[in-house]
Design a protein around this motif. Sequence first.
Motif, PDB file in Angstrom:
ATOM      1  N   LYS A   1       0.917  -1.251   0.030  1.00  0.00           N
ATOM      2  CA  LYS A   1      -0.096   0.013  -0.063  1.00  0.00           C
ATOM      3  C   LYS A   1       0.985   1.338   0.000  1.00  0.00           C
ATOM      4  CE  LYS A   1      -3.846   2.339   2.436  1.00  0.00           C
ATOM      5  NZ  LYS A   1      -3.231   3.796   2.283  1.00  0.00           N
TER       6      LYS A   1
ATOM      7  N   LYS B   1       2.372   1.873  -3.489  1.00  0.00           N
ATOM      8  CA  LYS B   1       1.268   2.137  -4.550  1.00  0.00           C
ATOM      9  C   LYS B   1       0.990   3.532  -4.104  1.00  0.00           C
ATOM     10  CE  LYS B   1      -1.039  -2.210  -5.369  1.00  0.00           C
ATOM     11  NZ  LYS B   1      -2.174  -3.073  -5.373  1.00  0.00           N
TER      12      LYS B   1
ATOM     13  N   LEU C   1       3.317   3.092 -11.540  1.00  0.00           N
ATOM     14  CA  LEU C   1       3.717   1.548 -11.275  1.00  0.00           C
ATOM     15  C   LEU C   1       3.030   0.688 -12.451  1.00  0.00           C
ATOM     16  CD1 LEU C   1       3.123   0.969  -7.521  1.00  0.00           C
ATOM     17  CD2 LEU C   1       5.320   0.962  -8.675  1.00  0.00           C
TER      18      LEU C   1
ATOM     19  N   ASN D   1       1.597  -2.672 -14.105  1.00  0.00           N
ATOM     20  CA  ASN D   1       0.921  -3.981 -13.539  1.00  0.00           C
ATOM     21  C   ASN D   1       1.584  -5.158 -14.024  1.00  0.00           C
ATOM     22  OD1 ASN D   1      -0.994  -5.678 -12.712  1.00  0.00           O
ATOM     23  ND2 ASN D   1      -2.436  -5.736 -14.462  1.00  0.00           N
TER      24      ASN D   1
END
Length: 312
Positions: A226, A229, A236, A238
Motif C-alpha cells: 500500500k 502504491k 507503477l 501492472n
Amino acid sequence: MNDTPNWERQLVEKLAMAALVEQRRARRWKIFFRLVWLGIIGGLLATAFLRNEDKSAEALTGGGHTAVISLEGVIDSENNTAEKLSAALEDAYSDHGTRGIIIEANSPGGSPVLSGMAYDEIRRLKKQHPAIPVYVTVQEVCASGCYYIAAAADKIFVDKASIIGSIGVLSDGFGFTGLMDKLGVERRLKTAGENKAMGDPFSPTNPKQEAIRQQLLDDIHQQFIKAVKDGRGSRLKNDPQLFSGMVWIGEKGIPLGLADGLGSTRSVARDVIKAEKTVDYTQQDDLSSRVARKIGVEFAGGVRSLFNTRLF
C-alpha cells in the motif's frame, strides 16, 4: 646534635617547596587544558555562526543549495535510522537556502517498523513544505525497507546497475530439535499463554502458530504494498512480479515504474533541482548516544530474535 634541627628544617622546606612546585605545575596544566577546551568550543561556535551567516546570505541574495541526507546501512534501532532521517529532514526544511532535498540511498533494508516511520515522516513534511521537492538517488542498492522509504519521495533516480525493489517481508530462524534429540537434551519450557513461545527454536514447529506467523508477514507485506502504491501511484506498471520480493537493476526498474530515471546526486542537484551546491544534513551520533542505544538494543534483542521480521 645542634645540626639535627637544621637538617630536619631543611628537609621540610625542600618537601614543601617541591609540593608547591607540583601544585603550580598542576595548576598550569589545568589552565592549559581549559584554554584548549575553550578554543575548541569557540571554534565550533564560530563555525556554526559562519555557516548560519552563509545560509542567511544565500537566502537574501536569492542563492540556494541542495540538501543531501545519507540513508546508508541496515535500517534498525542500533543505527537510529528513522530518528536521524527525521531530524535531518527538519534541519533541511528549516534552512531558507534549501531548494530541494536529496536522500542518498544505499541500504539493503531492515525493520518494517522503522521503514514505515521514515516513510510517514517524509510524507508529513512534504505536505508542510510543498515547494521543496524530495528526491532519492540510489547508489549500490535500495531494496526492501529502503525502497519502502524511497517510495515516499517525489522521484527516484538510479544508476543503470543499481539494485532496487525487493517488495516483500521475511522472517527467518533455526530449529534445533533434531540436534537436541541426538545429544539427548530435553527442553523444559513453561509458558502462560498458548502462543507465548511461538518461534522458539528449541521447540517443535506448531502448525497453528506457523499460520499465525504467516498471517503477520502477510499483513506487513500488504502495508508495504500500500505504501509503495500510494507513493508511486500510476507510475507503477501492472507486473505480477512487482510485489513478489523480486529485485531489478536500475535500468530495468524504470520501465516498471519503480524509478523515474537515471541520475546521481550531483546530476539531480544540477539538472533537476537547479542548485548545484550541496550541503550535507546527515545526522551524526556522538559516542554517548551510540553506547546508550547499543545497550537498549541488546536488552531488547533476546525477545526480537524469537521473531526476526525484516524487509530484506
